[in-house]
Design a protein around this motif. Structure first.
Motif, mmCIF file in Angstrom:
data_model
loop_
_atom_site.group_PDB
_atom_site.id
_atom_site.type_symbol
_atom_site.label_atom_id
_atom_site.label_comp_id
_atom_site.label_asym_id
_atom_site.label_seq_id
_atom_site.Cartn_x
_atom_site.Cartn_y
_atom_site.Cartn_z
ATOM 1 N N MET A 18 41.810 41.280 -0.502
ATOM 2 C CA MET A 18 41.812 42.700 -0.175
ATOM 3 C C MET A 18 43.032 43.436 -0.735
ATOM 4 S SD MET A 18 38.920 42.751 1.192
ATOM 5 C CE MET A 18 38.921 44.503 1.445
ATOM 6 N N THR A 19 44.224 42.875 -0.598
ATOM 7 C CA THR A 19 45.430 43.600 -1.019
ATOM 8 C C THR A 19 46.120 42.977 -2.221
ATOM 9 O OG1 THR A 19 46.882 42.375 0.483
ATOM 10 C CG2 THR A 19 45.846 44.405 1.344
ATOM 11 N N ARG A 20 45.727 41.754 -2.594
ATOM 12 C CA ARG A 20 46.337 41.059 -3.742
ATOM 13 C C ARG A 20 47.864 41.019 -3.610
ATOM 14 N NH1 ARG A 20 42.676 40.618 -8.189
ATOM 15 N NH2 ARG A 20 44.345 40.920 -9.675
ATOM 16 N N ASN A 21 48.323 40.659 -2.418
ATOM 17 C CA ASN A 21 49.740 40.614 -2.098
ATOM 18 C C ASN A 21 50.197 39.159 -2.137
ATOM 19 O OD1 ASN A 21 52.211 40.441 -0.713
ATOM 20 N ND2 ASN A 21 51.743 42.221 0.551
ATOM 21 N N ALA A 22 50.810 38.756 -3.228
ATOM 22 C CA ALA A 22 51.208 37.357 -3.414
ATOM 23 C C ALA A 22 52.217 36.904 -2.359
ATOM 24 C CB ALA A 22 51.769 37.153 -4.819
ATOM 25 N N ASP A 23 53.108 37.784 -1.938
ATOM 26 C CA ASP A 23 54.083 37.412 -0.910
ATOM 27 C C ASP A 23 53.389 37.102 0.409
ATOM 28 O OD1 ASP A 23 56.385 37.639 -2.513
ATOM 29 O OD2 ASP A 23 56.494 39.797 -2.155
ATOM 30 N N ALA A 24 52.496 37.987 0.839
ATOM 31 C CA ALA A 24 51.775 37.771 2.095
ATOM 32 C C ALA A 24 50.870 36.552 1.994
ATOM 33 C CB ALA A 24 50.966 39.010 2.459
ATOM 34 N N LEU A 25 50.234 36.374 0.845
ATOM 35 C CA LEU A 25 49.379 35.202 0.644
ATOM 36 C C LEU A 25 50.200 33.927 0.780
ATOM 37 C CD1 LEU A 25 46.470 34.264 -0.231
ATOM 38 C CD2 LEU A 25 47.482 34.000 -2.488
ATOM 39 N N ALA A 26 51.321 33.857 0.089
ATOM 40 C CA ALA A 26 52.171 32.665 0.137
ATOM 41 C C ALA A 26 52.665 32.390 1.550
ATOM 42 C CB ALA A 26 53.350 32.823 -0.818
ATOM 43 N N GLU A 27 52.977 33.435 2.300
ATOM 44 C CA GLU A 27 53.474 33.258 3.662
ATOM 45 C C GLU A 27 52.404 32.738 4.615
ATOM 46 O OE1 GLU A 27 56.627 33.270 4.686
ATOM 47 O OE2 GLU A 27 57.108 33.592 2.574
ATOM 48 N N SER A 28 51.139 32.797 4.225
ATOM 49 C CA SER A 28 50.078 32.242 5.069
ATOM 50 C C SER A 28 50.000 30.718 4.947
ATOM 51 C CB SER A 28 48.727 32.901 4.758
ATOM 52 O OG SER A 28 48.278 32.572 3.470
ATOM 53 N N PHE A 29 50.749 30.154 3.980
ATOM 54 C CA PHE A 29 50.785 28.710 3.758
ATOM 55 C C PHE A 29 52.045 28.103 4.365
ATOM 56 C CE2 PHE A 29 47.727 29.938 0.626
ATOM 57 C CZ PHE A 29 46.935 28.832 0.394
ATOM 58 N N THR A 30 51.985 26.807 4.680
ATOM 59 C CA THR A 30 53.188 26.078 5.075
ATOM 60 C C THR A 30 54.098 25.979 3.846
ATOM 61 O OG1 THR A 30 52.185 23.950 4.510
ATOM 62 C CG2 THR A 30 51.956 24.695 6.815
ATOM 63 N N ALA A 31 55.367 25.657 4.050
ATOM 64 C CA ALA A 31 56.307 25.558 2.925
ATOM 65 C C ALA A 31 55.829 24.563 1.875
ATOM 66 C CB ALA A 31 57.695 25.175 3.436
ATOM 67 N N ASP A 32 55.151 23.506 2.311
ATOM 68 C CA ASP A 32 54.652 22.486 1.379
ATOM 69 C C ASP A 32 53.141 22.600 1.153
ATOM 70 O OD1 ASP A 32 53.840 21.711 3.919
ATOM 71 O OD2 ASP A 32 54.326 19.601 3.634
ATOM 72 N N GLY A 33 52.583 23.765 1.451
ATOM 73 C CA GLY A 33 51.143 23.980 1.361
ATOM 74 C C GLY A 33 50.590 23.749 -0.037
ATOM 75 N N VAL A 34 49.311 23.402 -0.076
ATOM 76 C CA VAL A 34 48.616 23.159 -1.339
ATOM 77 C C VAL A 34 47.411 24.092 -1.419
ATOM 78 C CG1 VAL A 34 47.368 21.448 -2.727
ATOM 79 C CG2 VAL A 34 49.340 20.743 -1.356
ATOM 80 N N PHE A 35 47.285 24.765 -2.555
ATOM 81 C CA PHE A 35 46.174 25.683 -2.818
ATOM 82 C C PHE A 35 45.445 25.139 -4.043
ATOM 83 C CE2 PHE A 35 45.216 30.382 -4.119
ATOM 84 C CZ PHE A 35 43.884 30.194 -3.850
ATOM 85 N N GLU A 36 44.194 24.730 -3.847
ATOM 86 C CA GLU A 36 43.432 24.125 -4.932
ATOM 87 C C GLU A 36 42.134 24.876 -5.194
ATOM 88 O OE1 GLU A 36 44.101 19.451 -4.875
ATOM 89 O OE2 GLU A 36 43.229 20.212 -3.004
ATOM 90 N N ALA A 37 41.783 24.959 -6.465
ATOM 91 C CA ALA A 37 40.485 25.473 -6.906
ATOM 92 C C ALA A 37 39.903 24.385 -7.812
ATOM 93 C CB ALA A 37 40.655 26.793 -7.645
ATOM 94 N N PRO A 38 39.333 23.329 -7.215
ATOM 95 C CA PRO A 38 38.934 22.136 -7.966
ATOM 96 C C PRO A 38 37.922 22.363 -9.086
ATOM 97 C CG PRO A 38 38.834 21.724 -5.602
ATOM 98 C CD PRO A 38 39.078 23.190 -5.786
ATOM 99 N N LEU A 39 37.158 23.444 -9.027
ATOM 100 C CA LEU A 39 36.149 23.672 -10.061
ATOM 101 C C LEU A 39 36.695 24.415 -11.276
ATOM 102 C CD1 LEU A 39 33.100 24.611 -7.793
ATOM 103 C CD2 LEU A 39 33.751 22.367 -8.699
ATOM 104 N N MET A 40 37.939 24.879 -11.201
ATOM 105 C CA MET A 40 38.527 25.592 -12.330
ATOM 106 C C MET A 40 38.818 24.618 -13.468
ATOM 107 S SD MET A 40 38.507 28.724 -11.499
ATOM 108 C CE MET A 40 39.272 29.291 -12.979
#
Length: 135
Positions: A18-40
């Motif tokens: 909705m807002t494309r806010n990278a800071d807010a997006l990153a803050e929704s993850f833990t410090a060691d969080g993993v974000f994967e898009a396996p089909l890319m």
């Protein structure tokens, strides 16, 4: 107080799609969080795997800065989702049908996201969608 899967999902959705806010997006993850898009595919514009909040922040900021293919934006009125809880209280699945408004034609995209949470934040997110949508 622990956040519910719906609160976590909606916060992630607002920060990203909705807002494309990278800071807010990153803050929704833990410090060691993993974000994967396996089909890319390797070398795609959208990142395939990001590890750690800071890598998520910088890679998604770079992605968001890129010119959008067209003038489409997500339509909350036409889109929908269903959250599925699992036997593991730290895992939930989002089944999403997103509709993007554009120049007369809507584009519908279906995807599935698997969330693993820790302490109210996303520890791991696996995002399954058609690669051509994001590249």
């Amino acid at each position: 107080m622990s956040r519910t899967p719906q609160e976590i999902f909606e916060g992630y959705l607002y920060a990203g799609a909705m807002t494309r806010n990278a800071d807010a997006l990153a803050e929704s993850f833990t410090a060691d969080g993993v974000f994967e898009a396996p089909l890319m595919p390797a070398g795609a514009t959208f990142p395939r795997r990001l590890v750690g909040r800071e890598e998520i922040r910088s890679a998604m900021a770079a992605y968001y800065e890129q010119q959008v293919k067209d003038d489409r934006s997500p339509s909350l009125e036409k889109s929908g989702y269903v959250l599925h809880t699992t036997s593991d209280p730290d895992v939930f699945i989002a089944e999403i049908d997103a509709v993007f408004d554009g120049d007369g034609d809507d584009v519908a995209v279906s995807l599935v996201q698997i969330f693993r949470i820790r302490d109210g934040k996303i520890a791991r997110l696996r995002d399954y969608f058609a690669p051509e949508v994001m590249s």
